[in-house]
Each structure stands twice: as structure tokens, then as C-alpha cells.
Design a protein around this motif. Structure first.
Motif, PDB file in Angstrom:
ATOM      1  N   GLY A 173      25.426 -76.468   3.056  1.00 30.87           N
ATOM      2  CA  GLY A 173      25.390 -77.216   4.303  1.00 30.87           C
ATOM      3  C   GLY A 173      24.855 -76.458   5.498  1.00 30.87           C
ATOM      4  N   ARG A 174      24.485 -75.191   5.309  1.00 28.84           N
ATOM      5  CA  ARG A 174      23.911 -74.440   6.430  1.00 28.84           C
ATOM      6  C   ARG A 174      22.477 -74.907   6.690  1.00 28.84           C
ATOM      7  NH1 ARG A 174      27.133 -70.386   3.942  1.00 28.84           N
ATOM      8  NH2 ARG A 174      25.456 -70.003   2.436  1.00 28.84           N
ATOM      9  N   ALA A 175      22.014 -74.670   7.898  1.00 28.22           N
ATOM     10  CA  ALA A 175      20.655 -75.052   8.279  1.00 28.22           C
ATOM     11  C   ALA A 175      19.637 -74.173   7.558  1.00 28.22           C
ATOM     12  CB  ALA A 175      20.484 -74.924   9.787  1.00 28.22           C
ATOM     13  N   SER A 209      17.988 -80.217  -1.764  1.00 28.17           N
ATOM     14  CA  SER A 209      19.075 -79.256  -1.986  1.00 28.17           C
ATOM     15  C   SER A 209      20.310 -79.579  -1.157  1.00 28.17           C
ATOM     16  CB  SER A 209      18.584 -77.851  -1.638  1.00 28.17           C
ATOM     17  OG  SER A 209      18.529 -77.684  -0.226  1.00 28.17           O
ATOM     18  N   ASP A 210      21.268 -78.628  -1.162  1.00 27.40           N
ATOM     19  CA  ASP A 210      22.504 -78.785  -0.392  1.00 27.40           C
ATOM     20  C   ASP A 210      22.380 -78.242   1.026  1.00 27.40           C
ATOM     21  OD1 ASP A 210      22.289 -76.130  -1.172  1.00 27.40           O
ATOM     22  OD2 ASP A 210      24.443 -75.862  -1.493  1.00 27.40           O
ATOM     23  N   ALA A 211      21.134 -78.125   1.523  1.00 32.27           N
ATOM     24  CA  ALA A 211      20.919 -77.659   2.895  1.00 32.27           C
ATOM     25  C   ALA A 211      21.467 -78.672   3.889  1.00 32.27           C
ATOM     26  CB  ALA A 211      19.432 -77.438   3.151  1.00 32.27           C
ATOM     27  N   GLY A 212      21.850 -78.150   5.064  1.00 31.10           N
ATOM     28  CA  GLY A 212      22.217 -79.026   6.173  1.00 31.10           C
ATOM     29  C   GLY A 212      20.952 -79.427   6.915  1.00 31.10           C
ATOM     30  N   PRO A 213      20.885 -79.211   8.215  1.00 29.24           N
ATOM     31  CA  PRO A 213      19.653 -79.512   8.947  1.00 29.24           C
ATOM     32  C   PRO A 213      18.481 -78.692   8.399  1.00 29.24           C
ATOM     33  CG  PRO A 213      21.477 -79.125  10.460  1.00 29.24           C
ATOM     34  CD  PRO A 213      21.961 -78.733   9.105  1.00 29.24           C
ATOM     35  N   ALA A 263      21.968 -74.296  15.206  1.00 27.51           N
ATOM     36  CA  ALA A 263      23.266 -73.832  15.699  1.00 27.51           C
ATOM     37  C   ALA A 263      23.992 -73.147  14.539  1.00 27.51           C
ATOM     38  CB  ALA A 263      24.081 -75.003  16.222  1.00 27.51           C
ATOM     39  N   GLY A 264      24.464 -71.942  14.779  1.00 19.55           N
ATOM     40  CA  GLY A 264      25.191 -71.236  13.737  1.00 19.55           C
ATOM     41  C   GLY A 264      24.267 -70.559  12.740  1.00 19.55           C
ATOM     42  N   HIS A 322      21.108 -65.961   8.303  1.00 19.11           N
ATOM     43  CA  HIS A 322      22.131 -65.768   7.271  1.00 19.11           C
ATOM     44  C   HIS A 322      21.513 -65.075   6.061  1.00 19.11           C
ATOM     45  CE1 HIS A 322      25.866 -66.649   5.103  1.00 19.11           C
ATOM     46  NE2 HIS A 322      25.110 -66.932   4.076  1.00 19.11           N
ATOM     47  N   ALA A 323      20.321 -65.488   5.694  1.00 19.23           N
ATOM     48  CA  ALA A 323      19.563 -64.878   4.597  1.00 19.23           C
ATOM     49  C   ALA A 323      18.124 -65.346   4.723  1.00 19.23           C
ATOM     50  CB  ALA A 323      20.140 -65.262   3.238  1.00 19.23           C
ATOM     51  N   MET A 324      17.214 -64.613   4.079  1.00 18.07           N
ATOM     52  CA  MET A 324      15.801 -64.975   4.089  1.00 18.07           C
ATOM     53  C   MET A 324      15.267 -64.931   2.667  1.00 18.07           C
ATOM     54  SD  MET A 324      14.529 -62.739   7.386  1.00 18.07           S
ATOM     55  CE  MET A 324      15.606 -61.335   7.037  1.00 18.07           C
ATOM     56  N   THR A 325      14.544 -65.965   2.284  1.00 13.11           N
ATOM     57  CA  THR A 325      13.864 -65.998   0.997  1.00 13.11           C
ATOM     58  C   THR A 325      12.416 -66.318   1.300  1.00 13.11           C
ATOM     59  OG1 THR A 325      15.915 -66.834   0.008  1.00 13.11           O
ATOM     60  CG2 THR A 325      13.917 -66.941  -1.341  1.00 13.11           C
ATOM     61  N   LEU A 326      11.556 -65.315   1.164  1.00 14.90           N
ATOM     62  CA  LEU A 326      10.215 -65.385   1.721  1.00 14.90           C
ATOM     63  C   LEU A 326       9.163 -64.964   0.702  1.00 14.90           C
ATOM     64  CD1 LEU A 326      11.105 -63.508   5.035  1.00 14.90           C
ATOM     65  CD2 LEU A 326      11.044 -65.993   4.701  1.00 14.90           C
TER      66      LEU A 326
END
Length: 270
Positions: free
Chosen positions: A45-47, A65-69, A110-111, A139-143
Motif C-alpha cells: 500500500g505504499r506509494a 500490484s499492491d502499490a498505493g498511489p 506523503a510518507g 523507502h526502497a529503489m528498484t532501478l
């Protein structure tokens, strides 16, 4: 997403081609983009911020996926109509026409948030440095990068690829290559292979002042990497700086580990 036409058809319908000046190479295989998103998650749920989504191959997988915004930052206005087609109407998707090097990420989400991107080749490294050393902490990066750049990010002391980028990246985050992709996976295919790097910031990452010192020290040390540190760091204190940091002045930059460079950066500011 299942109701949408294949990406190649969407590109043809909109008459879109990759722009070399923007470093664009499209990843259209949804099996690959879904795997990248699985490696990036779970998002819980994180952005998620995606830079340079282009036609939206990776975006489709993120939205599933389970992403938020989900915030898309796209500099090329040609892709905006195509990206708007990915809006499911649930309010999760936001599209920003902007240069990612200039946006303020804290204004977008936000957050805590993830960054998941197939980065344009010509701005990949500057964007990574921005996210590693700037005020906004992901929070993390996948690049995705060119393979050579990815190897420079994860290199260890003594490796040919070990340099400033490895030191700064690993001082801030745990970094590892999680996927390799051949040039043939892209449209149009680039001249080099690519790799996906997953980075998770350390809980005790250096503060911004320490990072500025680290950038100064590594610029001097690796700017003359074949010289002993007593010579390459002469303008910063040379042998005295090394001794204050507990580093052999006769050592060369390529042999010093991350902890050693952090000690040099601390001593440089004392």
C-alpha cells in the motif's frame, strides 16, 4: 489492465517512437515488467514513483500490484495520452509532466515511497545520486541501468568497477543486482545490456553534511585513483588526513572500503 491493447499496438496507434535524445528504450514485455515489480515489492500500500514511464510497460505491472498511489513523472509529452489510458478511475494514478531531476519528491507523495523505474540512460546516474544524497529518502529503489552502471553501483573494493558511485551508493544503502536483461528485451534495442539494481537505505545512513564530505573526498581520491592517497588527497590534508582516519597514506582509493571512506569524510570535517 487486461482490457488494454498490447503495448506495441498502442505505440503504433499513437505513432510513437523512442527518442534517442531522451535516452529512451522501451520495455514492452509484460512478463519482464511484472517480474521487476515482484522484485521491487511487496509495496503493502505504499506509494510508488516511476520516472520515465514512456508507453507504460512497467506502469501496467505497478498498477496491477499492491502499490498505493502511483505517481508517474514523464518529461516527454507525447506519452501523456497513452499513460492516461492506464488510469483505472480509482484515484491511484497521478501523471506529472516534468523533468525528474527538478521535481521535489516530497511534494508528490506523503510518507515512505518506493521508486521503481526503467531509467532513461542519459539521466540514470544523476537521478540515483539525487535520491541517495538529497533531502527526500525513498523507502526502497528498484532501478534499471546500463549493465556497466549497475556494476559500478554494487562493486566492492579491488573491483575494476569500484569508484565514487559504489562508495556513495553503499554508504547510503544496501545495493544488489537482482536481474540482468539483454539488449534484445528493449525496443529499440540499445547497444548494451541492462541490469536491475535494488537499493534499500540503511537505517543509520550518513547525514547530508557527511555525504557532502564523502562526495568531496571520493572526488579527490578517485580523480587520481592510481596515486597514493597522500598525493590524491593532498588538497584535503594528504597524509595527515589519512592518519587521522586510520588509513594507510600509501594506499590507493580502489583498496579503501566504505567504512574507510566514511572515516576520511569525518576527519575531513574535523
Amino acid at each position: 489492465m487486461s482490457d488494454l491493447p498490447p503495448l506495441r499496438e498502442s505505440l503504433e496507434a499513437h505513432g510513437l517512437l523512442a527518442k534517442k535524445s531522451f535516452g529512451q528504450h522501451f520495455l514492452l514485455d509484460l512478463n519482464i515488467t511484472r517480474k521487476i515489480v515482484r522484485l521491487a515489492g511487496p509495496f503493502e500500500g505504499r506509494a510508488v514513483i516511476e520516472v520515465g514511464p514512456g508507453p507504460g510497460g512497467l506502469t501496467r505491472a505497478i498498477v496491477e500490484s499492491d502499490a498505493g498511489p502511483v505517481v508517474l513523472v514523464e518529461k516527454d509529452p507525447r506519452f501523456l495520452p497513452l499513460l492516461n489510458e492506464l488510469d483505472t478511475g480509482d484515484g491511484r494514478l497521478r501523471i506529472i509532466e516534468a523533468d525528474a531531476l527538478k521535481v521535489v519528491e516530497a511534494d508528490l507523495v506523503a510518507g515512505p515511497a518506493h521508486v521503481v523505474s526503467n531509467l532513461p540512460y542519459n539521466v540514470g546516474t544523476p537521478l540515483l545520486i539525487k535520491w541517495l544524497t538529497g533531502p527526500w529518502i525513498p523507502h526502497a529503489m528498484t532501478l534499471m541501468f546500463q549493465k556497466e552502471v549497475a556494476e559500478r553501483i554494487v562493486a566492492a573494493p579491488g573491483d575494476d568497477a569500484y569508484g565514487r558511485l559504489a562508495v556513495i551508493a553503499q554508504a547510503v544503502a544496501e545495493a544488489r543486482i537482482v536481474m540482468h536483461l539483454p539488449a534484445a528485451a528493449f525496443t529499440p534495442p540499445p547497444k548494451v545490456a541492462s541490469a536491475v539494481v535494488h537499493l534499500v537505505p540503511h537505517a543509520d545512513r550518513p547525514d547530508r553534511e557527511m555525504l557532502k564530505r564523502l562526495e568531496t573526498v571520493t572526488a579527490a581520491a578517485f580523480g587520481q585513483r592510481r596515486k597514493m592517497l597522500r598525493s590524491s588527497l593532498k588538497q584535503l590534508g594528504g597524509g595527515a588526513l589519512c592518519e587521522a582516519a586510520g588509513i594507510d597514506p600509501d594506499a590507493r582509493a580502489e583498496t579503501i572500503d566504505i567504512a574507510g571512506f566514511l572515516r576520511l569524510a569525518a576527519a575531513c570535517g574535523s
